[in-house]
Design a protein around this motif. Structure first.
Motif, PDB file in Angstrom:
ATOM      1  N   THR A   1     -11.104  41.493  16.843  1.00 14.48           N
ATOM      2  CA  THR A   1     -10.545  42.847  16.955  1.00 14.48           C
ATOM      3  C   THR A   1      -9.495  43.139  15.893  1.00 14.48           C
ATOM      4  OG1 THR A   1      -8.815  42.148  18.517  1.00 14.48           O
ATOM      5  CG2 THR A   1     -10.948  42.802  19.441  1.00 14.48           C
ATOM      6  N   ALA A   2      -9.221  42.175  15.010  1.00 14.76           N
ATOM      7  CA  ALA A   2      -8.202  42.413  13.974  1.00 14.76           C
ATOM      8  C   ALA A   2      -8.611  43.528  13.027  1.00 14.76           C
ATOM      9  CB  ALA A   2      -7.946  41.126  13.186  1.00 14.76           C
ATOM     10  N   VAL A   3      -9.916  43.764  12.896  1.00 15.35           N
ATOM     11  CA  VAL A   3     -10.377  44.772  11.940  1.00 15.35           C
ATOM     12  C   VAL A   3     -10.566  46.147  12.590  1.00 15.35           C
ATOM     13  CG1 VAL A   3     -11.527  42.998  10.584  1.00 15.35           C
ATOM     14  CG2 VAL A   3     -12.830  44.233  12.305  1.00 15.35           C
ATOM     15  N   THR A   4     -10.250  46.273  13.879  1.00 19.61           N
ATOM     16  CA  THR A   4     -10.468  47.550  14.561  1.00 19.61           C
ATOM     17  C   THR A   4      -9.379  48.565  14.273  1.00 19.61           C
ATOM     18  OG1 THR A   4      -9.274  46.867  16.572  1.00 19.61           O
ATOM     19  CG2 THR A   4     -11.633  46.351  16.452  1.00 19.61           C
ATOM     20  N   GLY A   5      -8.188  48.097  13.892  1.00 23.78           N
ATOM     21  CA  GLY A   5      -7.068  49.013  13.712  1.00 23.78           C
ATOM     22  C   GLY A   5      -6.472  49.489  15.016  1.00 23.78           C
ATOM     23  N   SER A   6      -6.850  48.858  16.113  1.00 26.83           N
ATOM     24  CA  SER A   6      -6.381  49.273  17.435  1.00 26.83           C
ATOM     25  C   SER A   6      -5.237  48.379  17.885  1.00 26.83           C
ATOM     26  CB  SER A   6      -7.523  49.188  18.451  1.00 26.83           C
ATOM     27  OG  SER A   6      -7.034  49.316  19.768  1.00 26.83           O
ATOM     28  N   SER A   7      -4.094  48.986  18.187  1.00 29.39           N
ATOM     29  CA  SER A   7      -2.963  48.216  18.694  1.00 29.39           C
ATOM     30  C   SER A   7      -3.202  47.732  20.112  1.00 29.39           C
ATOM     31  CB  SER A   7      -1.685  49.064  18.639  1.00 29.39           C
ATOM     32  OG  SER A   7      -1.834  50.247  19.414  1.00 29.39           O
ATOM     33  N   PHE A   8      -4.165  48.335  20.803  1.00 33.92           N
ATOM     34  CA  PHE A   8      -4.497  47.893  22.156  1.00 33.92           C
ATOM     35  C   PHE A   8      -5.085  46.494  22.122  1.00 33.92           C
ATOM     36  CE2 PHE A   8      -7.446  47.438  25.719  1.00 33.92           C
ATOM     37  CZ  PHE A   8      -6.652  47.815  26.792  1.00 33.92           C
ATOM     38  N   TRP A   9      -5.945  46.230  21.126  1.00 35.01           N
ATOM     39  CA  TRP A   9      -6.624  44.945  21.035  1.00 35.01           C
ATOM     40  C   TRP A   9      -5.930  43.966  20.106  1.00 35.01           C
ATOM     41  CZ3 TRP A   9     -10.399  43.815  24.382  1.00 35.01           C
ATOM     42  CH2 TRP A   9     -11.041  44.869  25.027  1.00 35.01           C
ATOM     43  N   CYS A  10      -5.208  44.484  19.143  1.00 37.85           N
ATOM     44  CA  CYS A  10      -4.589  43.612  18.142  1.00 37.85           C
ATOM     45  C   CYS A  10      -3.202  44.151  17.820  1.00 37.85           C
ATOM     46  CB  CYS A  10      -5.461  43.545  16.884  1.00 37.85           C
ATOM     47  SG  CYS A  10      -4.868  42.367  15.648  1.00 37.85           S
ATOM     48  N   GLY A  11      -2.181  43.429  18.270  1.00 36.47           N
ATOM     49  CA  GLY A  11      -0.807  43.876  18.057  1.00 36.47           C
ATOM     50  C   GLY A  11      -0.146  43.167  16.889  1.00 36.47           C
ATOM     51  N   GLN A  12       1.173  43.224  16.874  1.00 39.96           N
ATOM     52  CA  GLN A  12       1.938  42.611  15.780  1.00 39.96           C
ATOM     53  C   GLN A  12       1.976  41.094  15.875  1.00 39.96           C
ATOM     54  OE1 GLN A  12       3.473  44.225  13.102  1.00 39.96           O
ATOM     55  NE2 GLN A  12       2.262  45.964  13.836  1.00 39.96           N
ATOM     56  N   THR A  13       1.766  40.542  17.066  1.00 39.25           N
ATOM     57  CA  THR A  13       1.891  39.093  17.223  1.00 39.25           C
ATOM     58  C   THR A  13       0.580  38.394  17.541  1.00 39.25           C
ATOM     59  OG1 THR A  13       2.449  39.367  19.573  1.00 39.25           O
ATOM     60  CG2 THR A  13       4.280  39.315  17.992  1.00 39.25           C
ATOM     61  N   HIS A  14      -0.317  39.039  18.273  1.00 36.69           N
ATOM     62  CA  HIS A  14      -1.555  38.401  18.667  1.00 36.69           C
ATOM     63  C   HIS A  14      -2.728  39.397  18.590  1.00 36.69           C
ATOM     64  CE1 HIS A  14       1.307  35.554  20.509  1.00 36.69           C
ATOM     65  NE2 HIS A  14       0.326  34.662  20.421  1.00 36.69           N
ATOM     66  N   CYS A  15      -3.914  38.853  18.358  1.00 34.44           N
ATOM     67  CA  CYS A  15      -5.149  39.639  18.365  1.00 34.44           C
ATOM     68  C   CYS A  15      -6.141  39.018  19.347  1.00 34.44           C
ATOM     69  CB  CYS A  15      -5.800  39.674  16.971  1.00 34.44           C
ATOM     70  SG  CYS A  15      -5.007  40.805  15.820  1.00 34.44           S
ATOM     71  N   ALA A  16      -6.885  39.871  20.013  1.00 41.89           N
ATOM     72  CA  ALA A  16      -7.929  39.392  20.911  1.00 41.89           C
ATOM     73  C   ALA A  16      -9.180  39.059  20.107  1.00 41.89           C
ATOM     74  CB  ALA A  16      -8.251  40.449  21.959  1.00 41.89           C
ATOM     75  N   VAL A  17      -9.884  38.029  20.554  1.00 38.96           N
ATOM     76  CA  VAL A  17     -11.153  37.647  19.948  1.00 38.96           C
ATOM     77  C   VAL A  17     -12.100  37.241  21.075  1.00 38.96           C
ATOM     78  CG1 VAL A  17     -10.394  35.275  19.559  1.00 38.96           C
ATOM     79  CG2 VAL A  17     -12.294  36.185  18.230  1.00 38.96           C
ATOM     80  N   MET A  18     -13.344  37.638  20.967  1.00 41.95           N
ATOM     81  CA  MET A  18     -14.336  37.321  21.989  1.00 41.95           C
ATOM     82  C   MET A  18     -15.421  36.444  21.375  1.00 41.95           C
ATOM     83  SD  MET A  18     -14.809  41.122  23.629  1.00 41.95           S
ATOM     84  CE  MET A  18     -13.369  42.184  23.886  1.00 41.95           C
ATOM     85  N   VAL A  19     -15.808  35.419  22.111  1.00 40.32           N
ATOM     86  CA  VAL A  19     -16.871  34.517  21.673  1.00 40.32           C
ATOM     87  C   VAL A  19     -17.979  34.578  22.717  1.00 40.32           C
ATOM     88  CG1 VAL A  19     -17.504  32.157  21.099  1.00 40.32           C
ATOM     89  CG2 VAL A  19     -15.233  33.018  20.502  1.00 40.32           C
ATOM     90  N   PHE A  20     -19.197  34.876  22.256  1.00 44.61           N
ATOM     91  CA  PHE A  20     -20.345  34.958  23.146  1.00 44.61           C
ATOM     92  C   PHE A  20     -21.245  33.763  22.860  1.00 44.61           C
ATOM     93  CE2 PHE A  20     -18.617  39.151  22.920  1.00 44.61           C
ATOM     94  CZ  PHE A  20     -18.759  39.651  24.203  1.00 44.61           C
ATOM     95  N   ALA A  21     -21.246  32.816  23.787  1.00 39.59           N
ATOM     96  CA  ALA A  21     -22.022  31.581  23.636  1.00 39.59           C
ATOM     97  C   ALA A  21     -23.309  31.691  24.432  1.00 39.59           C
ATOM     98  CB  ALA A  21     -21.207  30.381  24.113  1.00 39.59           C
TER      99      ALA A  21
END
Length: 559
Positions: free
Chosen positions: A219-239
């Motif tokens: 989500t770092a490339v979404t530009g959304s502060s909801f998913w990626c803030g100043q300190t952490h970014c969400a990432v999803m892995v689909f196995a």
């Protein structure tokens, strides 16, 4: 004969227009002459309309209620891509063939004679689709069968068959991954289609060693502060797992420059369970679905008298070799700096649903919404029509069809540019000259235009869609001018211009008044009156020097 008569009429109409404007004529003839061309002849043959006079005995046998029910059936069949011809209320051979295809699609005996329960289901699902909403929009964008796929989904839903996820995702992505894309898009500004075009948003690797693709959404490339803030970014892995994919959620720490992103090398998966090694923290921060990152462990206080040393930032490890990462090929869509019609229509559908259905001439209080609804309805109908026609293309893959349709952009761009400054009455003859210079029959031009209109709207490529609408208008199908009016009115593919949009709306409405066959939702003749009412009431739509006329169709002077 039909093709020759139309071309002859175009030639006669052009004799009085003066010298041909030398605008991309050679290029247009070369490109359009090669687009799909003879490959659609088989399909074009199937698309030819045969006009027969209904015998008086047959007309007298059908009562008005039965004719109206038949019209509804034909309209619904056409909407779902089963070509029943015009909605005249007579179930002839073409309509019976459409019924057979509908029955076969639903897994019923293909008798060609629709049974009461089959008719009820068709009418019910058509009405449900007309209400619109996110479910219909996603089906158009994601299901390989487009809107037709709703028939089997809703049939199974009614019969209590199946459960969980079904269908396909964007560009062949697993449904679980596509649902996550929609979830992210719902709470961020970019649409799902725009997110899919961003480099690094989805990455592929075999993380659990089972020989199947696994997916990483960063989500770092979404530009959304909801998913990626100043300190952490969400990432999803689909196995991958035996049935579908399991979603694993993590958050990774941002570096001081906010430039680091996730990569498959950060994750290890055993079957469908994954863990993450954050290069900055060396830790594994995993979230449950919808959870939050756990608080970091407290740092022990230093012993008295021992100076506190500033923390040392560890260098990030070198990225994994490129061979471990396979880029995801995505179909073209709207550019990041261009408005997305698919996203716009999704929002319009939500408004339509919340209002309890489409605006009618009797209920209209917002003419702008009424025009927007009709724009999105015509887009949906064009996609459904073109989807069926693509299947008749011989010897070309869908990707090849799309590539050839993309030639509409440069070929018809000069005429698209004219839309900003020139009235419809002057642009149409120039497009007709372009049509006459094309090395294709009229049937081929019309079939090609309809197919490219479909692929333009489905991929959110406005240059292709607008060019195809212009081509169809110039090729003798004047009601397609409505689409050009919508594009100019809403500002998709061309700069918004209410004044010039009016000329294109009028061109379509006048053609319908003169008996032209409707090309959009033929079972709803009241659409014409709705368009007139919306255009007459829309604030700011009239040019300053427009003068009302005592006629069924208003006339407007255009600057």
């Amino acid at each position: 004969m039909y093709s020759s008569s139309i071309k002859a009429a175009l030639v006669a109409g052009l004799i009085v227009t003066g010298p041909v404007q030398a605008m991309a004529s050679d290029l247009g003839a070369a490109i359009v002459g090669g687009i799909i061309g003879g490959a659609i002849m088989h399909g074009a043959g199937q698309q030819k309309r045969t006009y027969r006079k209904t015998t008086s005995s047959r007309s007298s046998a059908a009562n008005s209620a039965q004719r109206e029910e038949n019209r509804m059936t034909q309209t619904a069949l056409n909407y779902f891509g089963f070509d029943a011809g015009g909605a005249d209320g007579v179930m002839g051979s073409r309509s019976r063939a459409a019924v057979s295809r509908y029955q076969a699609h639903m897994g019923w005996p293909a008798s060609g004679h629709i049974q009461p329960h089959e008719r009820e289901m068709l009418h019910s699902f058509y009405s449900r689709a007309q209400v619109g909403g996110p479910e219909v929009v996603k089906a158009m964008q994601r299901n390989p069968q487009g809107v037709r796929g709703l028939l089997t989904v809703w049939r199974d839903e009614r019969m209590g068959i199946g459960g969980g996820h079904s269908g396909s995702g964007y560009a062949g992505l697993p449904i679980e991954v596509s649902d996550a894309v929609d979830e992210i898009a719902d709470s961020s500004e970019p649409s799902a289609e725009q997110l899919l075009q961003r480099a690094g948003f989805i990455q592929i690797a075999d993380l659990n060693g089972d020989g199947r693709n696994d997916y990483v959404i960063d989500t770092a490339v979404t530009g959304s502060s909801f998913w990626c803030g100043q300190t952490h970014c969400a990432v999803m892995v689909f196995a991958s797992q035996p049935e579908g994919y399991r979603r694993n959620e993590f958050r990774y720490q941002r570096n001081a420059q906010l430039t680091n992103t996730a990569s498959p090398a950060m994750f290890q998966c055993h079957q469908s369970s994954c863990s993450m090694d954050d290069p900055l923290t060396g830790g594994d921060v995993q979230l449950a679905a919808g959870g939050t990152a756990p608080a970091p462990a407290p740092v022990p206080a230093p012993a008295p008298g021992i100076p506190v040393q500033p923390p040392v930032m560890a260098a990030a490890p070198a990225p994994a070799p490129a061979a471990t990462l396979t880029p995801l090929p995505m179909a073209g869509g709207a550019k990041a700096d261009e408005p997305s019609l698919a996203s716009y229509c999704s929002k319009v559908s939500l408004l339509t649903t919340s209002n309890g259905g489409y605006v009618t001439a009797a209920t209209m209080s917002d003419p702008d919404l009424a025009l927007s609804e009709q724009f999105c309805l015509t887009r949906t109908y064009a996609i459904a029509q073109g989807e069926e026609m693509v299947k008749a293309v011989q010897g070309l893959s869908e990707a090849q069809v799309e590539a050839q349709c993309d030639a509409f952009g440069p070929a018809l761009q000069p005429y698209v540019d004219m839309l900003q400054t020139t009235a419809a009455a002057q642009v149409v003859p120039q497009v007709q000259k372009f049509v006459l210079g094309a090395n294709m029959s009229m049937e081929q031009l019309q079939s090609t235009g309809a197919i490219c209109l479909y692929t333009g709207y489905r991929r959110d490529k406005m240059d292709v869609a607008l060019g195809a609408a212009l081509l169809l208008t110039g090729a003798g199908q004047a009601p397609y001018a409505e689409l050009v009016g919508h594009h100019l009115s809403r500002g998709f593919g061309a700069e918004a211009s209410d004044g010039h949009a009016r000329g294109w709306y009028d061109h379509a409405l006048v053609a319908l008044d003169k008996g032209a066959a409707p090309v959009f939702v033929p079972g709803q003749p009241e659409r014409a009156e709705l368009l007139r009412a919306a255009l007459a009431a829309e604030p700011g739509a009239l040019t300053p020097d427009a003068t009302p006329q005592n006629a069924a169709l208003p006339s407007f002077s255009l600057k």
